[in-house]
Write a protein that holds these residues in place. Structure first.
Motif, PDB file in Angstrom:
ATOM      1  N   ILE A 114      28.448 -13.357 -18.870  1.00 17.12           N
ATOM      2  CA  ILE A 114      26.980 -13.448 -18.923  1.00 17.12           C
ATOM      3  C   ILE A 114      26.572 -14.895 -19.169  1.00 17.12           C
ATOM      4  O   ILE A 114      25.704 -15.440 -18.479  1.00 17.12           O
ATOM      5  N   ASP A 115      27.217 -15.524 -20.151  1.00 20.51           N
ATOM      6  CA  ASP A 115      26.897 -16.916 -20.458  1.00 20.51           C
ATOM      7  C   ASP A 115      27.173 -17.823 -19.261  1.00 20.51           C
ATOM      8  O   ASP A 115      26.411 -18.762 -19.000  1.00 20.51           O
ATOM      9  N   GLY A 116      28.252 -17.528 -18.540  1.00 20.35           N
ATOM     10  CA  GLY A 116      28.561 -18.310 -17.347  1.00 20.35           C
ATOM     11  C   GLY A 116      27.463 -18.198 -16.305  1.00 20.35           C
ATOM     12  O   GLY A 116      27.036 -19.203 -15.729  1.00 20.35           O
ATOM     13  N   HIS A 117      27.000 -16.974 -16.076  1.00 21.00           N
ATOM     14  CA  HIS A 117      25.911 -16.783 -15.109  1.00 21.00           C
ATOM     15  C   HIS A 117      24.637 -17.488 -15.575  1.00 21.00           C
ATOM     16  O   HIS A 117      23.956 -18.140 -14.771  1.00 21.00           O
ATOM     17  N   LEU A 118      24.320 -17.363 -16.848  1.00 19.93           N
ATOM     18  CA  LEU A 118      23.120 -18.019 -17.363  1.00 19.93           C
ATOM     19  C   LEU A 118      23.241 -19.538 -17.241  1.00 19.93           C
ATOM     20  O   LEU A 118      22.283 -20.214 -16.865  1.00 19.93           O
ATOM     21  N   GLY A 119      24.428 -20.057 -17.537  1.00 22.37           N
ATOM     22  CA  GLY A 119      24.652 -21.495 -17.448  1.00 22.37           C
ATOM     23  C   GLY A 119      24.502 -22.031 -16.036  1.00 22.37           C
ATOM     24  O   GLY A 119      24.132 -23.188 -15.839  1.00 22.37           O
ATOM     25  N   LEU A 120      24.778 -21.185 -15.063  1.00 19.81           N
ATOM     26  CA  LEU A 120      24.634 -21.587 -13.654  1.00 19.81           C
ATOM     27  C   LEU A 120      23.263 -21.226 -13.078  1.00 19.81           C
ATOM     28  O   LEU A 120      23.035 -21.368 -11.885  1.00 19.81           O
ATOM     29  N   GLY A 121      22.378 -20.740 -13.947  1.00 23.08           N
ATOM     30  CA  GLY A 121      21.030 -20.405 -13.485  1.00 23.08           C
ATOM     31  C   GLY A 121      20.960 -19.128 -12.684  1.00 23.08           C
ATOM     32  O   GLY A 121      20.123 -19.017 -11.786  1.00 23.08           O
ATOM     33  N   ARG A 122      21.841 -18.162 -13.003  1.00 22.01           N
ATOM     34  CA  ARG A 122      21.866 -16.876 -12.290  1.00 22.01           C
ATOM     35  C   ARG A 122      21.535 -15.743 -13.258  1.00 22.01           C
ATOM     36  O   ARG A 122      22.416 -14.994 -13.685  1.00 22.01           O
ATOM     37  N   PRO A 123      20.252 -15.599 -13.604  1.00 16.36           N
ATOM     38  CA  PRO A 123      19.898 -14.571 -14.586  1.00 16.36           C
ATOM     39  C   PRO A 123      20.051 -13.139 -14.073  1.00 16.36           C
ATOM     40  O   PRO A 123      20.257 -12.225 -14.869  1.00 16.36           O
ATOM     41  N   GLY A 124      19.975 -12.926 -12.759  1.00 17.61           N
ATOM     42  CA  GLY A 124      20.108 -11.569 -12.211  1.00 17.61           C
ATOM     43  C   GLY A 124      21.459 -10.948 -12.529  1.00 17.61           C
ATOM     44  O   GLY A 124      21.527  -9.872 -13.144  1.00 17.61           O
ATOM     45  N   PRO A 125      22.567 -11.605 -12.135  1.00 17.71           N
ATOM     46  CA  PRO A 125      23.878 -11.054 -12.478  1.00 17.71           C
ATOM     47  C   PRO A 125      24.094 -10.985 -13.995  1.00 17.71           C
ATOM     48  O   PRO A 125      24.732 -10.059 -14.490  1.00 17.71           O
ATOM     49  N   ALA A 126      23.547 -11.961 -14.722  1.00 17.56           N
ATOM     50  CA  ALA A 126      23.670 -11.941 -16.184  1.00 17.56           C
ATOM     51  C   ALA A 126      22.978 -10.707 -16.757  1.00 17.56           C
ATOM     52  O   ALA A 126      23.531 -10.029 -17.632  1.00 17.56           O
ATOM     53  N   ALA A 127      21.797 -10.404 -16.249  1.00 19.03           N
ATOM     54  CA  ALA A 127      21.057  -9.238 -16.733  1.00 19.03           C
ATOM     55  C   ALA A 127      21.813  -7.951 -16.440  1.00 19.03           C
ATOM     56  O   ALA A 127      21.892  -7.060 -17.293  1.00 19.03           O
ATOM     57  N   ARG A 128      22.390  -7.837 -15.242  1.00 19.51           N
ATOM     58  CA  ARG A 128      23.126  -6.616 -14.898  1.00 19.51           C
ATOM     59  C   ARG A 128      24.310  -6.402 -15.837  1.00 19.51           C
ATOM     60  O   ARG A 128      24.542  -5.291 -16.322  1.00 19.51           O
ATOM     61  N   LEU A 129      25.048  -7.463 -16.121  1.00 14.98           N
ATOM     62  CA  LEU A 129      26.172  -7.346 -17.055  1.00 14.98           C
ATOM     63  C   LEU A 129      25.676  -7.001 -18.462  1.00 14.98           C
ATOM     64  O   LEU A 129      26.252  -6.154 -19.146  1.00 14.98           O
ATOM     65  N   ALA A 130      24.611  -7.659 -18.892  1.00 15.20           N
ATOM     66  CA  ALA A 130      24.068  -7.418 -20.234  1.00 15.20           C
ATOM     67  C   ALA A 130      23.517  -6.000 -20.366  1.00 15.20           C
ATOM     68  O   ALA A 130      23.668  -5.368 -21.414  1.00 15.20           O
ATOM     69  N   GLU A 131      22.892  -5.498 -19.310  1.00 15.65           N
ATOM     70  CA  GLU A 131      22.383  -4.119 -19.345  1.00 15.65           C
ATOM     71  C   GLU A 131      23.530  -3.132 -19.521  1.00 15.65           C
ATOM     72  O   GLU A 131      23.431  -2.186 -20.306  1.00 15.65           O
ATOM     73  N   GLY A 132      24.625  -3.351 -18.794  1.00 15.69           N
ATOM     74  CA  GLY A 132      25.785  -2.472 -18.932  1.00 15.69           C
ATOM     75  C   GLY A 132      26.392  -2.545 -20.313  1.00 15.69           C
ATOM     76  O   GLY A 132      26.758  -1.513 -20.904  1.00 15.69           O
TER      77      GLY A 132
END
Length: 135
Positions: free
Chosen positions: A60-78
């Protein structure tokens, strides 16, 4: 940077400890502002242990760090679904939703309700402890 280089060398030699090393390498790369490397290590950790909350958070942090909140949100929701009391998951989910201007962010934190409740508690505490110096 030298410590990061040592971690990379260890990854090549120690497959049994690979998950732990990938997680540490991800954190070290993030500290060095190497967001692509941090994300790559996090994804490797997630491939090794897809159910491990630490690997999920790192990803999640990796996705957020790369400016990809969509994939980060999906992982965080799960992760939040699997671990509803996990504050790390909740914080990451809130961050992703806020970055996406998702209205669920406002529902999640409800600042007005929280601040009005805090104000009520402070008013009650103040009224109970009011001492103006006169008897």
């Amino acid at each position: 940077e030298a410590a990061y280089d040592v971690l990379i060398a260890a990854l090549a030699r120690a497959p049994a400890e690979r998950l732990e090393l990938e997680l540490v390498a991800s954190a070290a790369a993030a500290d060095l502002k190497e967001t692509v490397a941090a994300s790559r290590h996090a994804e490797a950790a997630l491939q090794i242990a897809p159910e491990d909350p630490r690997a999920i958070i790192a990803s999640i942090d990796g996705h957020l760090g790369l400016g990809r909140p969509g994939p980060a949100a999906r992982l965080a929701e799960g992760l939040r679904e699997a671990r509803p009391d996990d504050q790390m998951a909740l914080a990451r989910l809130a961050t992703a939703w806020r970055l996406m201007d998702d209205p669920r962010y406002g529902e999640l934190y409800e600042y007005d309700a929280q601040t009005s409740e805090l104000t009520r508690h402070l008013d009650v505490a103040h009224a109970g402890n009011h001492d103006d110096g006169h008897e």
